[in-house]
Enzyme design. Structure first.
Site, PDB file in Angstrom:
ATOM      1  N   LEU A 151      -4.249  -0.971  -3.677  1.00 26.19           N
ATOM      2  CA  LEU A 151      -4.035  -1.805  -3.495  1.00 26.19           C
ATOM      3  C   LEU A 151      -3.033  -2.602  -2.726  1.00 26.19           C
ATOM      4  CD1 LEU A 151      -4.462  -4.384  -5.561  1.00 26.19           C
ATOM      5  CD2 LEU A 151      -3.377  -3.114  -7.119  1.00 26.19           C
ATOM      6  N   GLU A 152      -3.118  -4.153  -2.233  1.00 30.98           N
ATOM      7  CA  GLU A 152      -2.228  -4.614  -1.807  1.00 30.98           C
ATOM      8  C   GLU A 152      -2.311  -5.765  -2.124  1.00 30.98           C
ATOM      9  OE1 GLU A 152      -2.371  -5.994   3.113  1.00 30.98           O
ATOM     10  OE2 GLU A 152      -3.954  -5.828   2.463  1.00 30.98           O
ATOM     11  N   ILE A 153      -1.106  -6.014  -3.117  1.00 34.70           N
ATOM     12  CA  ILE A 153      -0.232  -7.122  -3.601  1.00 34.70           C
ATOM     13  C   ILE A 153      -0.066  -8.212  -2.034  1.00 34.70           C
ATOM     14  CG2 ILE A 153       1.262  -8.174  -5.084  1.00 34.70           C
ATOM     15  CD1 ILE A 153       0.493  -5.804  -6.881  1.00 34.70           C
TER      16      ILE A 153
END
Length: 755
Positions: free
Chosen positions: A502-504
């Site tokens: 997951l790339e925030i």
């Protein structure tokens, strides 16, 4: 109902047993306690202030001292080894201990020390029983293999595995020698070459454990606590019988003649053994292309031990130490540590943890995000514009859970409960108590702007809005928000239930509380999380852009899509370059390319952007449309046919008179471009550190794991060597190969990225 009464009755009966039982306390050290109960020595190990037990020097010394005390105690006729932690027997060896070794001999001494400790258990004249609950991994399973009887608790967290291959290693404390003789050659190779775990029931079928204990229900304590105590009681009972001779050690001889032949022939017949090992080697080379030395060393070590039991353990220690000194093992160990770092919340615990989640868009991404949220959040709402779209989304969620039920990862009851809890809506009527909205609609900024306004009007002031865009700037999306401090990007990867990253993405206005909450949501969804700053393509999409741009340049110069795919896979990518474009979606690639051309110019695109434009106009959108660069249908064989329409388009854009680049050049050009783009992202502070850079690309796009990610590669390959190779390509192919200034600086100073 009867089962419920039965489990309560069992629990009360066991509580009575605990109160009436008398035992003698013995040694107590930092990690272990011993006691003698009814003629059985019980060794309980429990590392303080830790969720898991790991084998390190201190733990090993303590367990050895405790075991020797029980071994020498005349009143103990048998011994039980059990963890004080319900969810962990022993999670394996402490990787820090291995990583601190500077020389091969140090590693070899570690392996030999582990072998000696477990050999002492195996050679003990008193029966030794392992009572297993929770994770029993690597060195932990090797300890259990040294015991004479193994009992496992049938609970979700019980998992037995030898996963050393995932660190570029092999089991170094006797696992390669004991496991084949216990469960057979084919099954043991399968476990060691894949690192795949077995639950209690599967372990019993394999012959890995001798008995499975069913968990208890509710009673005077929690079911987990009662079940763990019950496991201990059963283990003590078995150990007592083994100790007084009323029960014999299991012979483990297969019942049927056919099963005995299947087990014994590969162990005892050199021709059958050689055949099994040869097929295993072929399978390994087909999957790894020889890029990972550990699997082949495992086969070699197992085979050596079966051919010569006197040299097997020595060979295991030698090969273990050899592997520990390889670049591949160093890379994979750094990936292991990096993953651990990205599974922590470095922004602190949020003051208000989101409880209720809404997902906008019931397509593949939206349904996937809902799926990974449903087991962890009390309320999950899936919204789309029509009941038809919602029905399709529900079906996709159900498909994932049905597969879990089939694999025994979930019960039918649990699936039914989760599916009934999913809210599906075509409006915002149930959004009043939603704490985070994750938007996963089409990549259209005007559509997203309209939705942002609608959501903020329907939700409370503290509600977080997260956009699952893969490239649209979060800052631009947040311009219409009345609560920009609550606005953030959450870039998931498809399929969401399988892809770990997951790339925030944060903007200058995103509050720390919002970042902390978003990270916590991702961690609850079992994601590996990196936090990056907003910028064109963020991090992963930007690197993919450079990679695919160079891949198209190679195609234009004469490399065929099929050859490009083969070259990528042989270099260590999980999929080929042309297949990657089809997987991403050629229409998506077209939009991203247009945007990148505006921002970066020709530096990223490399190939003629009209190629992608014409592919889209021809309806070649990638796998999702059944045709992209390749055709996706019922074609047989491992190689998919090239789409004739795409092939004609690619031929028309072929550079006249250009000699196709060599295979080696294709591999290095594409890889170097991706590494350089990652370095530019670090230079521009898009990513916070090299660890995030490595983990983001490995778990997001499969960036050649055996090299450890772009920054591990730069350290191993050498920054100066990288600069020199980039300069050589720059002379031939232009400014897109200009090395990042940060790499030049590191080359000049001799600094390392991974400190």
């Amino acid at each position: 109902m009867l089962h419920g009464f039965r489990t309560i009755r069992q629990s009360l009966k066991y509580a009575s047993y605990l109160r009436s039982n008398v035992c003698t306390r013995g040694l107590s050290n930092n990690h272990c306690q011993t006691r003698i109960e009814d003629g059985v020595g019980v060794l309980t190990f429990d590392t303080p202030d830790s969720k898991v037990n790991v084998l390190n020097e201190e733990f090993g010394a303590d367990i050895r001292a405790a075991f020797e005390e029980l071994r020498d105690a005349p009143e103990a006729k048998s011994i039980v080894l059990i963890s004080g932690k319900r969810d962990c027997f022993i999670a394996g060896a402490d990787i820090n201990m291995l990583a601190s070794c500077q020389a091969k001999d140090e590693v070899k001494n570690l392996a030999e020390g582990g072998q000696e400790m477990i050999k002492a258990v195996e050679d003990c004249k008193k029966p030794v029983v392992a009572a297993i609950s929770g994770s029993c991994m690597g060195g932990g399973l090797e300890v259990a293999l040294g015991c004479h009887y193994r009992i496992a608790l049938d609970q979700k967290k019980t998992s037995l595995a030898l996963p050393e291959v995932l660190l570029g290693l092999l089991p170094g404390s006797g696992g390669t020698q004991r496991l084949p003789r216990l469960i057979g050659l084919p099954a043991s190779l399968q476990m060691m070459l894949t690192g795949s775990p077995a639950n209690a029931v599967k372990a019993k079928k394999l012959g890995l454990v001798d008995q499975v204990v069913k968990p208890l229900g509710p009673g005077v304590a929690s079911p987990e606590e009662l079940s763990h105590r019950y496991l201990e009681k059963v283990a003590i009972g078995v150990a007592k019988q083994l100790g007084d001779g009323s029960m014999k050690k299991p012979s483990r001889v297969k019942k049927s003649r056919l099963a005995r032949l299947g087990h014994n022939l590969p162990l005892n017949n050199k021709y059958v053994r050689n055949y099994v090992c040869k097929k295993a080697e072929e399978g390994v080379l087909k999957k790894t292309h020889g890029l990972y030395p550990a699997p082949l060393k495992i086969i070699e070590t197992v085979k050596n031990g079966l051919e010569s039991s006197s040299t097997g353990f020595k060979k295991e220690a030698e090969n273990f130490s050899d592997l520990a000194m390889t670049d591949e093992s160093a890379a994979l160990i750094n990936v292991f540590f990096g993953k651990q770092q990205c599974e922590k919340n470095h922004f602190g615990k949020p003051q208000r943890m989101p409880q209720n989640v809404a997902v906008l868009g019931a397509g593949l991404m939206g349904a996937g995000i809902a799926t990974v949220s449903m087991e962890k959040f009390p309320k999950v709402v899936l919204k789309d514009i029509s009941d038809t779209a919602l029905s399709k989304g529900e079906d996709m969620v159900g498909d994932v859970f049905r597969k879990k039920v089939k694999r025994k990862k979930m019960t039918q009851f649990e699936m039914d409960r989760l599916m009934s809890s999913l809210g599906t809506e075509t409006d915002y009527s149930r959004f009043g108590d939603i704490d985070i909205v994750i938007e996963a609609v089409f990549e259209d900024i005007n559509l997203k702007h309209r939705i942002i306004k609608e959501v903020e009007a329907a939700t409370h002031d503290r509600c977080i809005f997260a956009s699952n865009t893969s490239a649209l700037p979060i800052t631009d999306l947040a311009k219409v928000s009345i609560r920009p401090e609550n606005f953030i990007g959450m870039h998931y990867f498809s399929p969401v239930d399988k892809m770990p990253l997951l790339e925030i993405i944060t903007t200058d206005q995103t509050s720390n509380e919002t970042v902390a909450a978003a990270v916590e949501v991702g961690l609850k969804q079992k994601k590996t999380v990196i936090v990056v700053k907003d910028g064109p393509g963020f991090y992963t999409t930007r690197v993919i852009g450079a990679l695919m741009g160079e891949a198209f340049a190679c195609i234009q110069e004469g490399t065929s899509p099929t050859e490009l795919d083969k070259l990528f896979v042989k270099f260590g990518w999980p999929v080929g370059g042309a297949t990657l474009v089809d997987e991403v979606g050629i229409d998506v690639a077209h939009k991203v390319t247009k945007y990148f051309l505006e921002v970066f110019g020709d530096r990223i695109s490399a190939g003629d952007p009209k190629i992608i434009e014409e592919l889209v106009q021809a309806g070649c959108l990638g796998r999702k449309s059944g045709k992209g660069i390749f055709l996706y249908g019922k074609s047989k064989g491992s190689t998919r046919p090239v789409n004739p329409v795409a092939e004609n388009i690619l031929k028309r854009f072929r550079t006249p008179g250009q000699v196709a680049p060599s295979g080696e050049d294709v591999q290095w050009r594409t890889y170097m471009r991706s590494v350089n783009e990652a370095a530019l992202c670090l230079q521009e502070e898009i990513i916070a550190n090299p660890v995030d850079g490595n983990i983001g690309l490995i778990f997001g796009i499969g960036h050649c794991p055996q090299r450890g990610g772009p920054f591990q590669f730069l350290d191993t390959y050498g920054a100066q060597n990288f600069v020199d190779k980039m300069r050589s390509y720059e002379e031939k192919l232009g400014f897109r190969f200009e090395p990042a200034q940060i790499v030049i600086d590191y080359a000049n100073s001799g600094k390392k990225f991974m400190v």
